[in-house]
Enzyme design. Sequence first.
Site, PDB file in Angstrom:
ATOM      1  N   GLU A 134     -38.743   1.957   4.607  1.00 24.67           N
ATOM      2  CA  GLU A 134     -38.222   3.301   4.915  1.00 24.67           C
ATOM      3  C   GLU A 134     -39.309   4.338   4.665  1.00 24.67           C
ATOM      4  O   GLU A 134     -39.978   4.253   3.637  1.00 24.67           O
ATOM      5  CB  GLU A 134     -37.004   3.598   4.028  1.00 24.67           C
ATOM      6  CG  GLU A 134     -35.849   2.649   4.320  1.00 24.67           C
ATOM      7  CD  GLU A 134     -34.629   2.881   3.435  1.00 24.67           C
ATOM      8  OE1 GLU A 134     -34.641   3.817   2.620  1.00 24.67           O
ATOM      9  OE2 GLU A 134     -33.671   2.112   3.561  1.00 24.67           O
ATOM     10  N   ARG A 177     -28.916  -1.933   0.665  1.00 25.53           N
ATOM     11  CA  ARG A 177     -30.374  -1.903   0.670  1.00 25.53           C
ATOM     12  C   ARG A 177     -30.865  -2.789   1.801  1.00 25.53           C
ATOM     13  O   ARG A 177     -30.332  -3.889   2.026  1.00 25.53           O
ATOM     14  CB  ARG A 177     -30.947  -2.442  -0.651  1.00 25.53           C
ATOM     15  CG  ARG A 177     -30.886  -1.485  -1.815  1.00 25.53           C
ATOM     16  CD  ARG A 177     -31.822  -0.280  -1.634  1.00 25.53           C
ATOM     17  NE  ARG A 177     -31.806   0.600  -2.787  1.00 25.53           N
ATOM     18  CZ  ARG A 177     -30.980   1.641  -2.948  1.00 25.53           C
ATOM     19  NH1 ARG A 177     -30.101   1.920  -1.999  1.00 25.53           N
ATOM     20  NH2 ARG A 177     -31.042   2.397  -4.022  1.00 25.53           N
ATOM     21  N   HIS A 181     -30.851   6.428   5.750  1.00 26.29           N
ATOM     22  CA  HIS A 181     -30.475   6.279   4.331  1.00 26.29           C
ATOM     23  C   HIS A 181     -29.718   7.525   3.838  1.00 26.29           C
ATOM     24  O   HIS A 181     -30.133   8.192   2.886  1.00 26.29           O
ATOM     25  CB  HIS A 181     -31.712   6.009   3.457  1.00 26.29           C
ATOM     26  CG  HIS A 181     -31.375   5.317   2.175  1.00 26.29           C
ATOM     27  ND1 HIS A 181     -32.185   4.371   1.579  1.00 26.29           N
ATOM     28  CD2 HIS A 181     -30.303   5.426   1.342  1.00 26.29           C
ATOM     29  CE1 HIS A 181     -31.635   3.938   0.461  1.00 26.29           C
ATOM     30  NE2 HIS A 181     -30.484   4.572   0.292  1.00 26.29           N
TER      31      HIS A 181
HETATM   32  C1  DGY Z   1     -28.500   5.034  -4.150  1.00 27.78           C
HETATM   33  O1  DGY Z   1     -28.109   5.929  -4.897  1.00 27.78           O
HETATM   34  O2  DGY Z   1     -28.928   3.959  -4.564  1.00 27.78           O
HETATM   35  C2  DGY Z   1     -28.407   5.281  -2.682  1.00 27.78           C
HETATM   36  O3  DGY Z   1     -29.052   4.347  -1.925  1.00 27.78           O
HETATM   37  C3  DGY Z   1     -28.839   6.686  -2.323  1.00 27.78           C
HETATM   38  O4  DGY Z   1     -27.738   7.432  -2.617  1.00 27.78           O
END
Ligand code: DGY
Length: 329
Positions: A268, A239, A287
């Site tokens: 984002e 993240r 992402h």
């Molecule tokens: C999640 O699932 O948390 C990812 O960032 C997206 O697949």
Amino acid sequence: MTSRAYVSSNEIPEKALAIVRGVAEASIHAADGPPSREELLREVAGVDGLLCMLTERIDGELLDAGKNLKIVSSMSVGYDHVDLEAATKRGVLVTNTPGVLTEATADTTLGLILAVARRIVEGDRYLRDGSWRLKWSPMMMVGRDVHGKTLGIYGMGRIGNSVARRATGFGMRIIYHNRSRDEESEKENGAEYRSKEELLRESDFLSVHVPLNAETRNSIGAKELAMMKPTAFLINTSRGGVVEERALVEALKAGTIAGAGLDVFEKEPIEVDNPLIGMKNVVLTPHIGSGSVESRTAMAVLAAENLAAGLKGERPPNLLNPETFKGRE
Ligand code: DGY
């Protein structure tokens, strides 16, 4: 009485929608992209279940608007967009989709390591924009070796483990920092435990795999970046909020570290004037860590299964707040 559910994306594969429709009357967000906050607040008002994405903020306001909500099923492994405490307080089950995206995300992580170290994206641009004039020259577009280097894994969970497994195949040495020791990974991958500071100081590639929470937010900032080697690369497929982006930009500009491979960002989509966009020593992806058809389909199916179980009064397989289910089993 039939349950009602709202699905916040129009890109959910039919296989998953069929599971939702098997237990509920489903309404699906029609437009491309996530619903507006207003639409979401309006839609949750009439449903028992919400199948949402990581783009939806699930907070007290939304949970209050969803007076009948029994379950919020997020199609993501990360759940930093959900106020778990607020949901638990209101007795709303919350689920995520761990496991099914582990390997795809690990693949993307290795892709970023290779791309940034060996300048693959930069090389592609160089060729396409007509800059490749000399047939071959010894130091043209040279990058850094990956084999023989030390990969530091910050957060040795499922994805960290899969990255470690792959990296050993590339001849990398693995060190890691985690809340607790992972003896299995130590045995399987020869991973060696380090304090966070040692990890920062020793890594040639530092790969972020901690979830975003109050403890990890901005846990890689100016101070931490200054501890890294000037030849090191930072990779983030977790993240954006874990890394202080402004500090990272400064570190990249100043040569405090050599480069970065980033799939996630503080905001984002990133702004077009984000300074990272103009930097040659970074590889940026939108992402897409888990972005394979197979993984995203499996995530959607798992999210639908979690939702269906919750709506049927059963314990969902990936319940994040088991307190809400106490006394119901
Ligand atoms: C999640 O699932 O948390 C990812 O960032 C997206 O697949």
